[in-house]
Design an enzyme around this catalytic site. Structure first.
Site, PDB file in Angstrom:
ATOM      1  N   GLU A  95       0.831  -1.204   0.000  1.00 38.04           N
ATOM      2  CA  GLU A  95       0.000   0.000   0.000  1.00 38.04           C
ATOM      3  C   GLU A  95       0.863   1.251   0.000  1.00 38.04           C
ATOM      4  O   GLU A  95       1.968   1.257   0.537  1.00 38.04           O
ATOM      5  CB  GLU A  95      -0.910   0.000   1.234  1.00 38.04           C
ATOM      6  N   CYS A 336       0.122   6.223   9.753  1.00 36.70           N
ATOM      7  CA  CYS A 336       1.283   5.461  10.205  1.00 36.70           C
ATOM      8  C   CYS A 336       0.863   4.218  10.983  1.00 36.70           C
ATOM      9  O   CYS A 336       0.035   4.297  11.878  1.00 36.70           O
ATOM     10  CB  CYS A 336       2.147   6.324  11.107  1.00 36.70           C
TER      11      CYS A 336
END
Ligand code: SF4
Length: 345
Positions: A95, A336
């Site tokens: 991704e 994150c």
């Protein structure tokens, strides 16, 4: 009988490409033309490289492997213009995230499919590790996203899936190619490699005087706590890493080093943590990026806004340059520690 693999044309530097072309009897200037089609214009179909003759196009197709990727899924955030892309490279999925800011266009890219490490706060560490990406596959994420948008990419962070220093050669090669003056020409100071603390890679990075920014994912400044949340601590203790960086800080540029610090409620945001983090940040002249945990994960929680502010304040009062990074892409599982290759419709 072994089938010889064709070289991936996107992974080659302009000089390497020139050497191969010359060896096959072609003119050197062709290398720059082809390099610009690939890295500046992001055109991967040789038939669309209009200043190349047909027989030379045939030769390129015969000789080299051209980028071969599919974007399996795109998820756009309804709240902040961020978007997440699921790339497939012959079964290896990764991704990448598109992160628009007012004054810059950032992207976050992956260097491995999955990760061989298992940080307890990170979704990537929980999925199957499928291996390293080639430089061409790392670059394909950059060029694949650039093809979608008109807005020019200005900043690239190698902070998606995987540990860049466990795929050092390909990560640095990809960085060199996106910074190349005949390609995207992205400023080297706007390219950041993030490591969880792989000491041999850090040593090599400094010895080679790499011009890119180095983000050390610290996340804890006491070894027992760090061991609890990051398995890399067993292999390379953060104290050993920070001591090495202290000794060699003079060989790095001003502003080249950053600490990443994920804020987890009840774990690493006590006053002792702030004091130690500030001490190391000042000693190493490192900016601190504070990243509040994005969501509930693996029994860990995001701190309240008050606690986040209070931890930040304790650093700033000690004259540390600390930035409380908002969590873009949170609602698309693109922030994150949230990249796990799930298909979010
Ligand atoms: S935080 Fe980085 S190093 Fe740790 S498991 Fe996730 S991708 Fe790997």
């Amino acid at each position: 009988m072994s089938i010889e693999k064709k070289p991936e044309i996107l992974s080659l530097s302009e000089d390497e490409l020139a050497a191969l072309l010359i060896a096959d009897g072609h003119k050197k200037f062709r290398a720059q033309q082809v390099f610009q089609w690939l890295h500046l214009k992001q055109v991967f179909d040789v038939r669309k490289m209009t200043n190349l003759k047909g027989d030379f196009q045939d030769y390129l197709t015969e000789k080299f492997a051209f980028p071969d990727f599919r974007i399996l899924n795109e998820v756009k955030s309804p709240s902040d213009q961020t978007a997440k892309y699921l790339f497939d490279f012959a079964g290896k999925q990764v991704e990448s995230v598109w992160l628009p800011y007012e004054n810059r266009q950032s992207i976050c890219i992956s260097v491995q499919s999955g990760c061989s490490l298992d940080c307890s706060f990170c979704a990537t560490g929980k999925i199957a590790f499928k291996g390293n990406l080639t430089a061409a596959q790392i670059l394909s994420q950059v060029y694949g996203m650039q093809q979608i948008y008109d807005r020019r990419i200005t900043n690239v962070v190698f902070m998606g899936m995987g540990e860049p220093f466990y795929n050092y050669d390909n990560a640095i090669r990809a960085a060199d190619l996106i910074a190349h003056q005949h390609g995207m020409n992205i400023s080297r100071r706007r390219i950041t490699l993030s490591t969880s603390g792989v000491l041999p890679g850090i040593k090599r990075f400094i010895e080679e005087k790499q011009p890119y920014r180095l983000a050390l994912s610290l996340h804890a400044v006491f070894s027992d706590k760090r061991r609890e949340i990051m398995d890399i601590e067993e292999k390379f203790s953060f104290e050993e890493v920070l001591e090495y960086l202290r000794e060699h800080r003079g060989e790095m540029q001003q502003g080249q080093l950053m600490f990443e610090y994920i804020m987890i409620d009840g774990i690493n945001i006590y006053p002792d943590d702030a004091r130690e983090l500030a001490r190391w940040a000042k000693l190493l002249r490192a900016k601190v990026n504070l990243i509040p945990m994005n969501t509930e994960f693996n029994g860990m929680h995001r701190p309240s806004e008050e606690k986040i502010y209070d931890f930040w304040r304790q650093l700033v009062e000690r004259d540390v340059v600390a930035v409380n990074r908002k969590s873009p892409a949170k609602d698309i599982q693109g922030a994150c520690g949230m990249l796990a290759g799930r298909n979010h419709a």
